[in-house]
Scaffold this motif. Sequence first.
Motif, PDB file in Angstrom:
ATOM      1  N   LEU A   1      -2.571   7.002   6.443  1.00 34.96           N
ATOM      2  CA  LEU A   1      -2.325   6.042   7.520  1.00 34.96           C
ATOM      3  C   LEU A   1      -2.187   6.758   8.867  1.00 34.96           C
ATOM      4  O   LEU A   1      -2.807   6.356   9.856  1.00 34.96           O
ATOM      5  N   ILE A   2      -1.408   7.832   8.900  1.00 34.36           N
ATOM      6  CA  ILE A   2      -1.198   8.571  10.151  1.00 34.36           C
ATOM      7  C   ILE A   2      -2.516   9.169  10.648  1.00 34.36           C
ATOM      8  O   ILE A   2      -2.825   9.126  11.844  1.00 34.36           O
ATOM      9  N   ARG A   3      -3.319   9.715   9.731  1.00 32.01           N
ATOM     10  CA  ARG A   3      -4.627  10.259  10.137  1.00 32.01           C
ATOM     11  C   ARG A   3      -5.484   9.148  10.754  1.00 32.01           C
ATOM     12  O   ARG A   3      -6.170   9.374  11.755  1.00 32.01           O
ATOM     13  N   HIS A   4      -5.434   7.967  10.178  1.00 34.99           N
ATOM     14  CA  HIS A   4      -6.202   6.847  10.726  1.00 34.99           C
ATOM     15  C   HIS A   4      -5.697   6.492  12.133  1.00 34.99           C
ATOM     16  O   HIS A   4      -6.495   6.310  13.057  1.00 34.99           O
ATOM     17  N   ILE A   5      -4.384   6.385  12.282  1.00 32.96           N
ATOM     18  CA  ILE A   5      -3.808   6.035  13.585  1.00 32.96           C
ATOM     19  C   ILE A   5      -4.155   7.100  14.624  1.00 32.96           C
ATOM     20  O   ILE A   5      -4.581   6.780  15.737  1.00 32.96           O
ATOM     21  N   LEU A   6      -3.972   8.366  14.267  1.00 30.41           N
ATOM     22  CA  LEU A   6      -4.247   9.443  15.220  1.00 30.41           C
ATOM     23  C   LEU A   6      -5.725   9.526  15.567  1.00 30.41           C
ATOM     24  O   LEU A   6      -6.088  10.092  16.606  1.00 30.41           O
ATOM     25  N   GLY A   7      -6.573   8.952  14.743  1.00 27.69           N
ATOM     26  CA  GLY A   7      -8.007   8.963  15.008  1.00 27.69           C
ATOM     27  C   GLY A   7      -8.407   8.220  16.271  1.00 27.69           C
ATOM     28  O   GLY A   7      -9.498   8.442  16.791  1.00 27.69           O
ATOM     29  N   VAL A   8      -7.526   7.361  16.781  1.00 25.63           N
ATOM     30  CA  VAL A   8      -7.853   6.648  18.020  1.00 25.63           C
ATOM     31  C   VAL A   8      -7.399   7.422  19.265  1.00 25.63           C
ATOM     32  O   VAL A   8      -7.620   6.973  20.378  1.00 25.63           O
ATOM     33  N   PHE A   9      -6.753   8.573  19.053  1.00 24.93           N
ATOM     34  CA  PHE A   9      -6.283   9.402  20.153  1.00 24.93           C
ATOM     35  C   PHE A   9      -7.094  10.690  20.216  1.00 24.93           C
ATOM     36  O   PHE A   9      -7.562  11.191  19.204  1.00 24.93           O
ATOM     37  N   ASP A  10      -7.236  11.223  21.416  1.00 18.74           N
ATOM     38  CA  ASP A  10      -7.825  12.550  21.576  1.00 18.74           C
ATOM     39  C   ASP A  10      -6.787  13.581  21.139  1.00 18.74           C
ATOM     40  O   ASP A  10      -5.586  13.362  21.274  1.00 18.74           O
ATOM     41  N   ARG A  11      -7.251  14.714  20.649  1.00 14.03           N
ATOM     42  CA  ARG A  11      -6.328  15.768  20.197  1.00 14.03           C
ATOM     43  C   ARG A  11      -5.351  16.171  21.307  1.00 14.03           C
ATOM     44  O   ARG A  11      -4.205  16.495  21.028  1.00 14.03           O
ATOM     45  N   GLU A  12      -5.797  16.132  22.543  1.00 16.55           N
ATOM     46  CA  GLU A  12      -4.938  16.495  23.672  1.00 16.55           C
ATOM     47  C   GLU A  12      -3.793  15.487  23.837  1.00 16.55           C
ATOM     48  O   GLU A  12      -2.778  15.802  24.455  1.00 16.55           O
ATOM     49  N   GLU A  13      -3.943  14.292  23.312  1.00 22.69           N
ATOM     50  CA  GLU A  13      -2.921  13.255  23.447  1.00 22.69           C
ATOM     51  C   GLU A  13      -1.857  13.310  22.350  1.00 22.69           C
ATOM     52  O   GLU A  13      -0.824  12.658  22.461  1.00 22.69           O
TER      53      GLU A  13
ATOM     54  N   TYR B   1       0.824  -1.200   0.000  1.00 22.88           N
ATOM     55  CA  TYR B   1       0.000   0.000   0.000  1.00 22.88           C
ATOM     56  C   TYR B   1       0.867   1.261   0.000  1.00 22.88           C
ATOM     57  O   TYR B   1       0.621   2.201  -0.746  1.00 22.88           O
ATOM     58  N   LEU B   2       1.887   1.270   0.855  1.00 24.24           N
ATOM     59  CA  LEU B   2       2.710   2.459   1.002  1.00 24.24           C
ATOM     60  C   LEU B   2       3.741   2.636  -0.111  1.00 24.24           C
ATOM     61  O   LEU B   2       3.985   3.750  -0.562  1.00 24.24           O
ATOM     62  N   PHE B   3       4.364   1.533  -0.559  1.00 20.04           N
ATOM     63  CA  PHE B   3       5.529   1.638  -1.445  1.00 20.04           C
ATOM     64  C   PHE B   3       5.333   1.035  -2.826  1.00 20.04           C
ATOM     65  O   PHE B   3       6.250   1.026  -3.624  1.00 20.04           O
ATOM     66  N   GLY B   4       4.148   0.493  -3.114  1.00 21.91           N
ATOM     67  CA  GLY B   4       3.900  -0.102  -4.420  1.00 21.91           C
ATOM     68  C   GLY B   4       4.075  -1.604  -4.375  1.00 21.91           C
ATOM     69  O   GLY B   4       4.596  -2.167  -3.420  1.00 21.91           O
ATOM     70  N   SER B   5       3.612  -2.252  -5.422  1.00 23.37           N
ATOM     71  CA  SER B   5       3.708  -3.713  -5.478  1.00 23.37           C
ATOM     72  C   SER B   5       4.211  -4.131  -6.852  1.00 23.37           C
ATOM     73  O   SER B   5       4.311  -3.323  -7.774  1.00 23.37           O
TER      74      SER B   5
ATOM     75  N   HIS C   1       7.168   9.946  -4.850  1.00 24.49           N
ATOM     76  CA  HIS C   1       7.256  10.299  -3.434  1.00 24.49           C
ATOM     77  C   HIS C   1       5.977  10.972  -2.964  1.00 24.49           C
ATOM     78  O   HIS C   1       5.473  10.676  -1.877  1.00 24.49           O
ATOM     79  N   ALA C   2       5.437  11.881  -3.761  1.00 17.40           N
ATOM     80  CA  ALA C   2       4.211  12.587  -3.382  1.00 17.40           C
ATOM     81  C   ALA C   2       3.054  11.600  -3.204  1.00 17.40           C
ATOM     82  O   ALA C   2       2.258  11.734  -2.266  1.00 17.40           O
ATOM     83  N   GLU C   3       2.975  10.601  -4.074  1.00 14.12           N
ATOM     84  CA  GLU C   3       1.924   9.582  -3.956  1.00 14.12           C
ATOM     85  C   GLU C   3       2.090   8.783  -2.660  1.00 14.12           C
ATOM     86  O   GLU C   3       1.118   8.550  -1.937  1.00 14.12           O
ATOM     87  N   ALA C   4       3.327   8.376  -2.374  1.00 13.47           N
ATOM     88  CA  ALA C   4       3.586   7.612  -1.149  1.00 13.47           C
ATOM     89  C   ALA C   4       3.343   8.467   0.090  1.00 13.47           C
ATOM     90  O   ALA C   4       2.793   7.988   1.087  1.00 13.47           O
ATOM     91  N   ALA C   5       3.734   9.734   0.032  1.00 12.35           N
ATOM     92  CA  ALA C   5       3.520  10.642   1.173  1.00 12.35           C
ATOM     93  C   ALA C   5       2.030  10.800   1.445  1.00 12.35           C
ATOM     94  O   ALA C   5       1.606  10.838   2.607  1.00 12.35           O
TER      95      ALA C   5
END
Length: 178
Positions: A137-149, A48-52, A127-131
Amino acid sequence: MYPTTAMSTPRPINLEAIDPEQREIVLRVGRAWRDLRRGASTSQLIDYLFGSGENALEVGQMDTLDLLVQQPYWRMGDLADALRVDPSTATRAVQRLEKFGLASRCSGADDKRVVMVSATDDGRERHAEAAHRRQELIRHILGVFDREEFEQLASNMERFVGALDDFVVGISASAKKD
């Protein structure tokens, strides 16, 4: 380099000397790190991140591309230092990126013995596509945390990486003594 702590250097924890509740927390950290390594290296996430397929990049090659897009040219030795790898490892990563048309090498303008490397237009696009996928992915991960965290998470992860770097430096120094 990431800081290990704001005020002190890491100190080893004697698992036998701590209470069972603290010991369980230490073990949870170890399991989480193991699971993070395993999860981050699963083939689906890598694809997903780097191509196949034939155009897939390896993690080290994407790390190299990440640096190449940050400035117009890199001296090969400086690139290896920034990647924290041996120059031959950096050279192999750049060769693979060249094969895909994502990087190019040339001689230095002032010293023809110096090898300069840069990302191509295709490399910057890749690089722009991978970024974009990493940000998703990071938005998904951070979605389980409160903004204060968020700040606490970032600080703790930076300290974790800093302590890991310090440990590796200690291993390297010890190996050189032997």
